[in-house]
Design a protein around this motif. Structure first.
Motif, PDB file in Angstrom:
ATOM      1  N   UNK A  15      54.756   6.743 -50.963  1.00  0.00           N
ATOM      2  CA  UNK A  15      54.015   5.655 -50.524  1.00  0.00           C
ATOM      3  C   UNK A  15      52.720   5.490 -50.569  1.00  0.00           C
ATOM      4  N   UNK A  16      52.156   4.402 -51.447  1.00  0.00           N
ATOM      5  CA  UNK A  16      50.701   4.209 -51.903  1.00  0.00           C
ATOM      6  C   UNK A  16      49.668   4.332 -50.537  1.00  0.00           C
ATOM      7  N   UNK A  17      50.371   3.647 -49.319  1.00  0.00           N
ATOM      8  CA  UNK A  17      49.433   3.841 -48.139  1.00  0.00           C
ATOM      9  C   UNK A  17      49.160   5.113 -47.700  1.00  0.00           C
ATOM     10  N   UNK A  18      50.160   6.149 -47.844  1.00  0.00           N
ATOM     11  CA  UNK A  18      49.866   7.551 -47.427  1.00  0.00           C
ATOM     12  C   UNK A  18      48.887   8.216 -48.500  1.00  0.00           C
ATOM     13  N   UNK A  19      48.919   7.879 -49.873  1.00  0.00           N
ATOM     14  CA  UNK A  19      48.263   8.456 -50.635  1.00  0.00           C
ATOM     15  C   UNK A  19      46.719   7.940 -50.595  1.00  0.00           C
ATOM     16  N   UNK A  20      46.664   6.685 -50.251  1.00  0.00           N
ATOM     17  CA  UNK A  20      45.332   6.100 -50.226  1.00  0.00           C
ATOM     18  C   UNK A  20      44.538   6.532 -48.841  1.00  0.00           C
ATOM     19  N   UNK A  21      45.408   6.453 -47.682  1.00  0.00           N
ATOM     20  CA  UNK A  21      44.773   6.795 -46.547  1.00  0.00           C
ATOM     21  C   UNK A  21      43.724   5.794 -46.057  1.00  0.00           C
ATOM     22  N   UNK A  22      42.480   6.362 -45.865  1.00  0.00           N
ATOM     23  CA  UNK A  22      41.376   5.453 -45.532  1.00  0.00           C
ATOM     24  C   UNK A  22      41.538   4.765 -44.323  1.00  0.00           C
ATOM     25  N   UNK A  23      41.727   3.177 -44.377  1.00  0.00           N
ATOM     26  CA  UNK A  23      41.915   2.462 -43.180  1.00  0.00           C
ATOM     27  C   UNK A  23      43.441   2.623 -42.691  1.00  0.00           C
ATOM     28  N   UNK A  24      44.201   3.214 -43.276  1.00  0.00           N
ATOM     29  CA  UNK A  24      45.702   3.355 -42.699  1.00  0.00           C
ATOM     30  C   UNK A  24      45.958   4.481 -42.241  1.00  0.00           C
ATOM     31  N   UNK A  25      46.196   4.403 -40.919  1.00  0.00           N
ATOM     32  CA  UNK A  25      46.663   5.579 -40.207  1.00  0.00           C
ATOM     33  C   UNK A  25      48.142   5.791 -40.129  1.00  0.00           C
ATOM     34  N   UNK A  26      48.799   6.725 -40.750  1.00  0.00           N
ATOM     35  CA  UNK A  26      50.292   6.700 -40.957  1.00  0.00           C
ATOM     36  C   UNK A  26      50.805   7.405 -39.707  1.00  0.00           C
ATOM     37  N   UNK A  27      51.531   6.850 -38.861  1.00  0.00           N
ATOM     38  CA  UNK A  27      52.247   7.512 -37.579  1.00  0.00           C
ATOM     39  C   UNK A  27      53.706   7.583 -37.933  1.00  0.00           C
ATOM     40  N   UNK A  28      54.110   8.843 -38.030  1.00  0.00           N
ATOM     41  CA  UNK A  28      55.641   9.197 -38.461  1.00  0.00           C
ATOM     42  C   UNK A  28      56.399   9.705 -37.317  1.00  0.00           C
ATOM     43  N   UNK A  29      57.555   9.135 -37.240  1.00  0.00           N
ATOM     44  CA  UNK A  29      58.536   9.560 -36.305  1.00  0.00           C
ATOM     45  C   UNK A  29      59.304  10.639 -36.849  1.00  0.00           C
ATOM     46  N   UNK A  30      59.070  11.125 -37.927  1.00  0.00           N
ATOM     47  CA  UNK A  30      59.744  12.441 -38.341  1.00  0.00           C
ATOM     48  C   UNK A  30      58.472  13.328 -39.304  1.00  0.00           C
ATOM     49  N   UNK A  31      58.655  13.350 -40.394  1.00  0.00           N
ATOM     50  CA  UNK A  31      57.663  14.208 -41.188  1.00  0.00           C
ATOM     51  C   UNK A  31      58.685  14.657 -42.566  1.00  0.00           C
TER      52      UNK A  31
END
Length: 437
Positions: free
Chosen positions: A63-79
């Motif tokens: 995921x680009x969103x995971x790689x970028x981080x920054x303003x995006x807080x990834x909340x995972x049901x798993x891992x």
């Protein structure tokens, strides 16, 4: 009629991503169902946004969103690997969940500003198919403020028990993605110890059993051993459908005709695997996805004939508690459906629940550690409490903990621990008051 509505709702991935604003909470795919073009388009807006919460389950695609981080807080049901590394950096977090309850979690306890998922092309009746994940999207779409679907021509179309399609009237935005292969979950290679554990488990399986398997190298070994065995008339009722089930089916071991529920159908909440698996399940009448509160519901599992659940663990302690998701506070995976299948399989007529693990592991410095331990380190998540655990299997044997006292449990677990650690485990059991010479 539907073609006109379709064109009115059609947007580019960039236009769809522009709908996301600061403070939004988004559910974006699950497993191999992942909207890759929307993911990339939203990641390009990182410099424009301050805080956006992203929810996801098992991340198979990168995921680009995971790689970028920054303003995006990834909340995972798993891992998974990428998510664990993001957790270490502080740009991701874990949501503890019993997978069977995820529908209530997202409809009663979370706000969802946008649901973004991958779907198969619309049919002539105006329906998009969820394909490889029917677990919770239908009812989440009823709750989400905005529903965005990313159409991928290569998304398999899979028949569902119910709630496996979304009508165009329930969709706000349609993205037409370039056709691309679904996220691949490769078959993890297994070693001789995994094969040995698999053989111990399969020796205790019976004809006509209904089977659930977890994920990883050891379940792959179990699938291969079943395919090579003399077992027959097996059924499949599982949280996650993987390549092992395809191998078992092609080997003639699976008919599903002795199942109590959904006879003749192989049932799961979601699927992930190789391209061969996606070809196998596409429009295959024997394959069925269902909402996870049905598939993982303990009552559904307990109703199945000879329900046999086979799952893996990271560690088991001398009380018989099982940890399958974290080491201390470091999240490795998630609890998923292990608790539900452990309870349901024990309650099923002729049912059995197996927890499998290698007796030990060797760290990067070449030091061996026991996976059967006196106690878990502080912060370790307990996936199965002691009363729930039934069979525990290592390469050194198998024990049934049901009905056993603390002394009997410790003695049985130490007997299947790596020989190098048995004496110190006995001393630890004595110190805890478990061991009675």
């Amino acid at each position: 009629m539907y073609e006109t509505i379709y064109k009115e709702k059609l947007k580019t991935a960039k236009e769809a991503a522009a709908l996301i604003k600061d403070g939004d909470e988004i559910e974006i795919g699950f497993g191999a169902n992942f909207p890759v073009e929307f993911d990339a388009a939203l990641a390009e807006r990182a410099h424009e946004l301050n805080h956006v919460a992203i929810r996801n389950g098992v991340l198979v695609d990168s995921s680009r969103l995971v790689a970028v981080g920054g303003p995006f807080l990834w909340q995972s049901w798993h891992g998974t690997g990428d998510v664990r590394r993001a957790m270490d950096k502080g740009t991701a977090n874990h949501i503890p969940v019993r997978y069977s309850e995820i529908i209530r979690y997202v409809t009663e306890n979370r706000d969802t500003d946008a649901l973004v998922i991958s779907v198969s092309p619309m049919d002539k009746h105006g329906y998009f198919n969820f394909g490889i994940d029917g677990s919770h999207f239908f009812r989440l779409a009823e709750k989400a403020k905005t529903v965005i679907v990313e159409v991928n021509e290569k998304q398999p179309r899979i028949f569902g028990r119910t709630e496996s399609e979304l009508h165009i009237d329930q969709v706000d935005v349609i993205i037409e993605a370039e056709p691309h292969a679904m996220g691949i979950l490769p078959n993890r290679p297994y070693g001789d110890l995994d094969r040995k554990i698999a053989e111990i488990v399969v020796e205790r399986m019976e004809d006509e059993a209904t089977v659930q398997l977890g994920i990883g190298a050891l379940p792959n070994a179990i699938g291969d051993v079943i395919a090579d065995s003399s077992l027959k008339d097996l059924g499949v009722h599982t949280e996650m459908y993987v390549d092992s089930f395809m191998k078992m089916t092609l080997a003639g071991k699976v008919t599903g005709m002795k199942k109590t529920l959904d006879r003749g159908r192989q049932v799961s909440a979601f699927l992930a695997g190789t391209e061969a698996l996606y070809d196998f399940v596409n429009e295959n009448p024997s394959i069925m996805v269902g909402p996870v509160d049905y598939v993982n519901g303990a009552a559904t599992i307990a109703a199945q004939h000879k329900m046999t659940s086979i799952n893996t663990a990271i560690q088991v302690n001398l009380r018989g508690e099982v940890s399958s998701e974290s080491v201390g506070t470091r999240q490795i995976s998630g609890s998923g459906g292990q608790f539900d299948f452990a309870v349901g399989s024990y309650l099923a007529p002729g049912g059995k629940g197996f927890i499998c693990l290698r007796s030990s592991r060797v760290d990067k410095n070449g030091v061996r550690h026991s996976n059967i331990v006196p106690d878990f380190i502080t912060g370790t998540a307990i996936t199965l409490p002691a009363p729930v655990t039934q069979y525990v299997v290592t390469e050194y044997g198998i024990c049934n903990l049901k009905g056993k006292s603390l002394y009997e449990r410790a003695k049985a677990l130490i007997a299947i621990a790596h020989p190098e650690f048995r004496d110190e485990l006995i001393k630890a059991a004595m110190a805890k008051g478990f061991w009675k010479p």
